[in-house]
Design an enzyme around this catalytic site. Structure first.
Site, PDB file in Angstrom:
ATOM      1  N   ASP A  86     -36.002  -4.175  -0.653  1.00 50.60           N
ATOM      2  CA  ASP A  86     -34.871  -3.941   0.234  1.00 50.60           C
ATOM      3  C   ASP A  86     -34.209  -5.298   0.416  1.00 50.60           C
ATOM      4  OD1 ASP A  86     -33.091  -3.632   2.332  1.00 50.60           O
ATOM      5  OD2 ASP A  86     -34.407  -2.292   3.474  1.00 50.60           O
ATOM      6  N   LEU A  87     -33.014  -5.462  -0.103  1.00 51.48           N
ATOM      7  CA  LEU A  87     -32.372  -6.780  -0.155  1.00 51.48           C
ATOM      8  C   LEU A  87     -32.037  -7.335   1.222  1.00 51.48           C
ATOM      9  CD1 LEU A  87     -30.041  -6.286  -3.253  1.00 51.48           C
ATOM     10  CD2 LEU A  87     -32.362  -7.202  -3.147  1.00 51.48           C
ATOM     11  N   LYS A 142     -18.603  -9.992 -11.945  1.00 48.01           N
ATOM     12  CA  LYS A 142     -17.303  -9.718 -11.337  1.00 48.01           C
ATOM     13  C   LYS A 142     -17.288  -8.293 -10.772  1.00 48.01           C
ATOM     14  CE  LYS A 142     -14.157  -7.681 -14.690  1.00 48.01           C
ATOM     15  NZ  LYS A 142     -13.551  -6.696 -13.838  1.00 48.01           N
ATOM     16  N   HIS A 172     -17.395 -11.055 -18.945  1.00 45.25           N
ATOM     17  CA  HIS A 172     -17.963 -10.637 -20.230  1.00 45.25           C
ATOM     18  C   HIS A 172     -16.936 -10.684 -21.352  1.00 45.25           C
ATOM     19  CE1 HIS A 172     -16.113  -6.761 -19.072  1.00 45.25           C
ATOM     20  NE2 HIS A 172     -16.096  -6.516 -20.361  1.00 45.25           N
ATOM     21  N   LYS A 176     -16.898 -11.864 -26.104  1.00 53.02           N
ATOM     22  CA  LYS A 176     -16.503 -11.107 -27.283  1.00 53.02           C
ATOM     23  C   LYS A 176     -16.305 -12.054 -28.468  1.00 53.02           C
ATOM     24  CE  LYS A 176     -14.155  -7.322 -24.837  1.00 53.02           C
ATOM     25  NZ  LYS A 176     -14.893  -6.193 -25.435  1.00 53.02           N
ATOM     26  N   GLU A 210      -5.967   0.204 -22.257  1.00 51.80           N
ATOM     27  CA  GLU A 210      -7.091   1.143 -22.270  1.00 51.80           C
ATOM     28  C   GLU A 210      -6.558   2.563 -22.378  1.00 51.80           C
ATOM     29  OE1 GLU A 210     -10.455   0.047 -19.518  1.00 51.80           O
ATOM     30  OE2 GLU A 210      -8.868  -1.139 -18.601  1.00 51.80           O
ATOM     31  N   ASP A 229      -8.594  -6.112 -11.423  1.00 54.30           N
ATOM     32  CA  ASP A 229      -9.596  -5.711 -12.393  1.00 54.30           C
ATOM     33  C   ASP A 229      -9.436  -6.415 -13.732  1.00 54.30           C
ATOM     34  OD1 ASP A 229     -11.851  -4.116 -13.152  1.00 54.30           O
ATOM     35  OD2 ASP A 229     -10.514  -2.779 -14.251  1.00 54.30           O
ATOM     36  N   HIS A 234      -9.757 -11.449 -16.862  1.00 50.72           N
ATOM     37  CA  HIS A 234      -9.703 -11.396 -18.319  1.00 50.72           C
ATOM     38  C   HIS A 234      -8.405 -11.975 -18.881  1.00 50.72           C
ATOM     39  CE1 HIS A 234     -13.201  -9.063 -17.726  1.00 50.72           C
ATOM     40  NE2 HIS A 234     -12.659  -7.867 -17.710  1.00 50.72           N
ATOM     41  N   LYS A 334      -4.322   1.525 -17.605  1.00 51.94           N
ATOM     42  CA  LYS A 334      -5.178   2.671 -17.904  1.00 51.94           C
ATOM     43  C   LYS A 334      -4.318   3.801 -18.481  1.00 51.94           C
ATOM     44  CE  LYS A 334      -9.222   1.461 -15.939  1.00 51.94           C
ATOM     45  NZ  LYS A 334     -10.496   1.406 -16.705  1.00 51.94           N
TER      46      LYS A 334
END
Length: 488
Positions: A86-87, A142, A172, A176, A210, A229, A234, A334
């Site tokens: 339990d954090l 993130k 991330h 790539k 996307e 986002d 990015h 999106k």
């Protein structure tokens, strides 16, 4: 080397969808250092055996080529363990300390795959029990904050326990292979660097498109939006890699110093420039690949009156000697026409054309996903029977392209983004991780846009799913006499 890798949020989506499959790939490729232990931490009441069984079921959802066989999973899972925590309870961190002390590994990596609001309390408790010594690193996933103030608060909490070199802020996208080739293209080759400046380049486009909608992430996405986002992290990281000056070495801080200079050179936004140079949109129902799809407001866990943007296009400038007057166009969204990420370097036309006809200037296309490669668009004379000549005897030029497909050039299976980042975190290689001053400067630059949008909703433009976004995005770039790559 011996290492312990601890996943806080060990039963969360990120861990079983991305992190554990990436570690398995590293194990399969023989790049995961031997002698390591992987500890999943969560509140669920499990033991090692039940967690391994649960994880095995989850990994069946991976791509078939990346799915472990029964024998492979038995071998891989021997390194996987589970600890119920339990954090919010200090005593549970003492149990974690005792578990780690069982063999005193040479490196301990704490990966915080949890909600960012838990980062300060986790770091504070790790510090309280002495799990912040020089052999410990902490990886922060993130999004790091919701705005500049919350990012600074998280950084203060982390900095009070860990040094900057111990705190690894992960993006991330930087892992790539295609993004890694940006550095190789610019600083491993002499060909383009003399042209990489305002005298030769007319404008630059960065597109991160996307095809999918928000899916099951409606609640998260509605609190985040496309600007937070994708653009704040990015897209801006890609921009810095394109616009940075050559670093003095491949040292992590030498690279990050140059990236920070670019972020500080970005022309700041104000209320007028936000209205003029930023387009935000939200997808409506449409058709993708022949299938009808719902609009954003009909997605699960999205309020019917939401004003969250699912698309952003913006124009920006880097105010320095190299890039003065060169517009950079950033675009993400999106439910666009397809999954498609690329960078397009558009060069200036020839200063004195001697060949007949109207010709498109040269351009360099850096493909990020789903393809991974380069295209150099040039003009050439065919010199064949039936070629068209003008009355003066000059042959008209035709467009040609030089294509480099990295997947064909390097046929061996390439390292995935999270696989690369996890191996770098274990080894202590910092080049691909974001420093706190970079991260805060990126928030500082986007914050005027967020502020302008707080109480102004009329600028939210609808666009049909399966298109390239609202028409206003095309008008934004057309104002300067240019067009997006798919429209050119």
């Amino acid at each position: 080397m011996s290492f312990d890798l601890v996943f806080f949020g060990g039963t969360g989506d990120l861990t079983w969808r991305k992190l554990m499959p990436s570690l398995f790939q590293a194990w399969r490729h023989g790049t995961l250092p031997a002698g390591g232990r992987i500890l999943a931490v969560a509140r669920d009441d499990r033991d090692d055996a039940s967690y391994r069984a649960w994880l095995k079921d989850r990994l069946q959802e991976a791509d078939s080529a990346k799915r472990p066989s029964d024998d492979e999973f038995v071998q891989f899972s021997q390194a996987i363990h589970y600890l119920r925590m339990d954090l919010s309870q200090p005593g549970d961190y003492l149990r974690l300390k005792d578990w780690l002390a069982g063999r005193d590994a040479s490196t301990v990596v704490m990966y915080l795959a949890t909600s960012p609001h838990l980062f300060p309390v986790i770091c504070e408790q790790l510090g309280q029990v002495g799990l912040n010594h020089e052999r410990v690193r902490v990886v922060l996933e993130k999004p790091l904050g919701h705005d500049l103030a919350s990012a600074q608060e998280i950084n203060r909490a982390v900095r009070s326990v860990f040094s900057e070199r111990q705190a690894l802020r992960i993006d991330h996208y930087l892992g790539k292979p295609s993004v890694q080739n940006l550095m190789a293209l610019r600083f491993g080759n002499v060909l383009f660097e003399p042209l990489w400046r305002r005298e030769s380049i007319a404008h630059i486009q960065i597109t991160l498109a996307e095809g999918l909608g928000v899916g099951t992430r409606g609640d998260f996405y509605n609190r985040t939006g496309a600007l937070r986002d994708m653009i704040q992290n990015h897209a801006l990281q890609l921009l810095t890699m394109l616009a940075m000056e050559p670093p003095s070495s491949a040292d992590a801080d030498a690279i990050r110093d140059e990236k920070l200079k670019v972020l500080r050179s970005l022309k700041p936004f104000d209320a007028v420039s936000v209205a003029r140079d930023v387009v935000r949109g939200q997808y409506r129902a449409g058709t993708v690949a022949g299938q009808a799809v719902p609009g954003y407001l009909e997605e699960d866990k999205v309020p019917p009156d939401s004003h969250t943007e699912t698309f952003v296009a913006l124009r920006c400038e880097v105010n320095n000697w190299r890039w003065a007057g060169v517009p950079f166009y950033l675009r993400t969204g999106k439910r666009l026409a397809q999954r498609h990420s690329e960078i397009v370097i558009n060069f200036r036309p020839t200063p004195h054309p001697i060949f007949p006809g109207s010709h498109a200037p040269n351009k360099l296309v850096i493909k990020l996903q789903p393809e991974d490669g380069l295209q150099l668009h040039l003009l050439a004379a065919k010199g064949t029977v039936g070629s068209v000549f003008n009355p003066d005897g000059h042959e008209t030029l035709s467009p040609v392209s030089l294509d480099l497909d990295f997947d064909k050039a390097f046929p061996a299976e390439r390292v995935g983004a999270y696989e690369r980042m996890l191996l770098d975190a274990i080894a202590g290689r910092l080049n691909l991780f974001v420093r706190s001053d970079e991260q805060e400067q990126a928030w500082r630059w986007v914050e005027p846009v967020l502020d302008a949008w707080k109480h102004e909703h009329s600028s939210l433009k609808p666009y049909s799913a399966g298109t390239w976004g609202p028409p206003a995005a095309s008008a934004l770039i057309a104002r300067d006499g240019f067009a997006w790559s798919e429209e050119a």
